[in-house]
Motif scaffolding. Structure first.
Motif, PDB file in Angstrom:
ATOM      1  N   GLY A   1      12.297  17.643 -30.472  1.00 38.51           N
ATOM      2  CA  GLY A   1      11.941  16.553 -29.540  1.00 38.51           C
ATOM      3  C   GLY A   1      10.799  16.692 -28.818  1.00 38.51           C
ATOM      4  N   SER A   2      10.449  15.731 -28.283  1.00 40.48           N
ATOM      5  CA  SER A   2       9.404  15.934 -27.071  1.00 40.48           C
ATOM      6  C   SER A   2       9.349  14.844 -25.874  1.00 40.48           C
ATOM      7  N   ALA A   3       8.424  15.410 -25.003  1.00 45.61           N
ATOM      8  CA  ALA A   3       8.490  14.753 -23.843  1.00 45.61           C
ATOM      9  C   ALA A   3       7.059  14.748 -23.363  1.00 45.61           C
ATOM     10  N   MET A   4       6.243  13.716 -23.101  1.00 39.67           N
ATOM     11  CA  MET A   4       4.837  13.858 -22.402  1.00 39.67           C
ATOM     12  C   MET A   4       4.822  13.227 -20.979  1.00 39.67           C
ATOM     13  N   VAL A   5       4.444  14.105 -19.892  1.00 40.00           N
ATOM     14  CA  VAL A   5       4.663  13.818 -18.583  1.00 40.00           C
ATOM     15  C   VAL A   5       3.153  13.996 -18.091  1.00 40.00           C
TER      16      VAL A   5
ATOM     17  N   ILE B   1      21.603  16.368 -18.483  1.00 45.27           N
ATOM     18  CA  ILE B   1      22.271  15.459 -17.662  1.00 45.27           C
ATOM     19  C   ILE B   1      21.432  15.458 -16.406  1.00 45.27           C
ATOM     20  N   VAL B   2      20.708  16.352 -16.020  1.00 45.33           N
ATOM     21  CA  VAL B   2      19.935  16.335 -14.844  1.00 45.33           C
ATOM     22  C   VAL B   2      18.759  15.000 -14.913  1.00 45.33           C
ATOM     23  N   GLY B   3      17.974  14.949 -15.958  1.00 46.40           N
ATOM     24  CA  GLY B   3      17.095  14.139 -16.229  1.00 46.40           C
ATOM     25  C   GLY B   3      17.720  12.965 -16.534  1.00 46.40           C
ATOM     26  N   ALA B   4      18.830  12.866 -17.026  1.00 39.40           N
ATOM     27  CA  ALA B   4      19.557  11.360 -17.248  1.00 39.40           C
ATOM     28  C   ALA B   4      19.772  10.798 -15.610  1.00 39.40           C
ATOM     29  N   ALA B   5      20.356  11.544 -14.859  1.00 39.52           N
ATOM     30  CA  ALA B   5      20.634  11.242 -13.607  1.00 39.52           C
ATOM     31  C   ALA B   5      19.523  11.069 -12.658  1.00 39.52           C
TER      32      ALA B   5
ATOM     33  N   ASP C   1      13.004  12.930 -23.458  1.00 40.23           N
ATOM     34  CA  ASP C   1      12.391  12.530 -22.224  1.00 40.23           C
ATOM     35  C   ASP C   1      13.067  12.805 -21.134  1.00 40.23           C
ATOM     36  N   ALA C   2      14.335  12.863 -21.117  1.00 41.60           N
ATOM     37  CA  ALA C   2      15.339  13.213 -20.140  1.00 41.60           C
ATOM     38  C   ALA C   2      14.857  14.790 -19.662  1.00 41.60           C
ATOM     39  N   ALA C   3      14.945  15.547 -20.608  1.00 42.55           N
ATOM     40  CA  ALA C   3      14.811  17.004 -20.642  1.00 42.55           C
ATOM     41  C   ALA C   3      13.556  17.258 -19.934  1.00 42.55           C
ATOM     42  N   GLY C   4      12.489  16.658 -20.241  1.00 38.94           N
ATOM     43  CA  GLY C   4      11.035  16.689 -20.009  1.00 38.94           C
ATOM     44  C   GLY C   4      10.874  16.573 -18.549  1.00 38.94           C
TER      45      GLY C   4
ATOM     46  N   VAL D   1       6.129  23.400 -22.493  1.00 38.31           N
ATOM     47  CA  VAL D   1       7.286  23.842 -22.150  1.00 38.31           C
ATOM     48  C   VAL D   1       8.239  23.807 -23.437  1.00 38.31           C
ATOM     49  N   VAL D   2       9.083  24.976 -23.752  1.00 38.31           N
ATOM     50  CA  VAL D   2       9.508  25.169 -24.983  1.00 38.31           C
ATOM     51  C   VAL D   2      11.011  25.117 -24.459  1.00 38.31           C
ATOM     52  N   GLY D   3      11.829  23.849 -24.896  1.00 40.14           N
ATOM     53  CA  GLY D   3      13.347  24.017 -24.703  1.00 40.14           C
ATOM     54  C   GLY D   3      14.029  24.280 -25.722  1.00 40.14           C
ATOM     55  N   GLY D   4      15.188  23.914 -25.709  1.00 40.16           N
ATOM     56  CA  GLY D   4      16.300  23.627 -27.006  1.00 40.16           C
ATOM     57  C   GLY D   4      17.135  25.362 -26.702  1.00 40.16           C
ATOM     58  N   GLY D   5      18.065  25.350 -27.241  1.00 34.39           N
ATOM     59  CA  GLY D   5      18.913  26.437 -27.207  1.00 34.39           C
ATOM     60  C   GLY D   5      18.520  27.849 -27.627  1.00 34.39           C
TER      61      GLY D   5
END
Length: 246
Positions: A138-142, A236-240, A109-112, A203-207
């Protein structure tokens, strides 16, 4: 100026940095400490104190990602972390440990949120689904900038199989799949997301997203699908961002 602090809590490492939310990027060098074993909440809280202590004293809020379901600051699942996390009021525990306002959020969710606010989905309306392909999915829906938390779309059952136990990056490596073979599995997975949710963007993330040119063009779906932009900064950015909004 006090800046919110983001911490990305992973299975092997705990990373953190202050974040400039105007830029959507780190405001200092990212620091990393190995995840303790066992990674109990109290042991992890001790690492958090050390991590935050490496930066100038601040009263700004802290956001923390957790690889599990989070409801009201309480961790509900712990598939890849110590079982002691289940039922832990992580917001309260870390707020007391750090003497700063702390807010915990699911890692995907943070990354999303970061990708929607600053990255590949910036300025996009409608439903954005952000997936992270790694050990699991992992997944995030926005939707129109509003997070629908704890979606856990990697746990969907497709053809009698849990998606992340068949289509995640670790299974690509484990099964020795070529990019083309893996793309066929991902096509099945993302077509299921299309059918269930009719997203406007995926959007596809992960290493592995750093090698997106090897497999994204081979995924045969109707929805626009793009690589994540923030890569390993997103958590980190999403958590902040979550901490600041809270």
């Amino acid at each position: 100026m006090d800046l919110p602090f983001g911490i990305d809590f992973g299975g092997t490492g705990i990373k953190g940095a202050p974040v400039d939310l105007a830029l959507g990027d780190f405001a200092g060098d990212r620091q990393k400490i190995k995840t303790p074993k066992p990674a109990t909440p109290k042991a992890v809280a001790k690492v958090f104190r050390e991590l935050v202590g490496r930066f100038p004293a601040s009263s700004a809020p802290v956001g923390v990602t957790v690889p599990g379901i989070v409801h009201g600051g309480v961790v509900w699942s712990a598939a890849n972390i110590d079982a002691a996390w289940v039922g832990t009021d992580a917001d309260s525990l870390f707020t007391a440990a750090l003497q700063r306002d702390v807010h915990v959020v699911n890692d995907a969710d943070a990354a999303g949120l970061a990708e929607v606010e600053y990255g590949a989905a910036k300025g996009r309306n409608g439903l954005v689904i952000v997936t992270t392909l790694g050990t699991g999915i992992g997944s995030a829906m926005v939707h129109d900038g509003v997070l629908v938390p704890n979606s856990e779309l990697g746990h969907l059952e497709i053809g009698g199989r849990v998606a992340e136990k068949w289509a995640s990056n670790v299974f690509r490596e484990q099964d020795g799949l070529s990019w083309k073979e893996w793309a066929k599995r991902l096509t099945t997975y993302y077509r299921t997301l299309e059918r269930l949710f009719s997203p406007d963007l995926i959007v596809v993330g992960g290493g592995v997203s750093k090698e997106s040119d090897q497999f994204l063009p081979l995924i045969a779906i109707e929805t626009e699908i793009v690589p994540a932009a923030l890569q390993n900064r997103a958590g980190i950015v999403g958590a902040a961002l979550v901490a600041s909004r809270a």
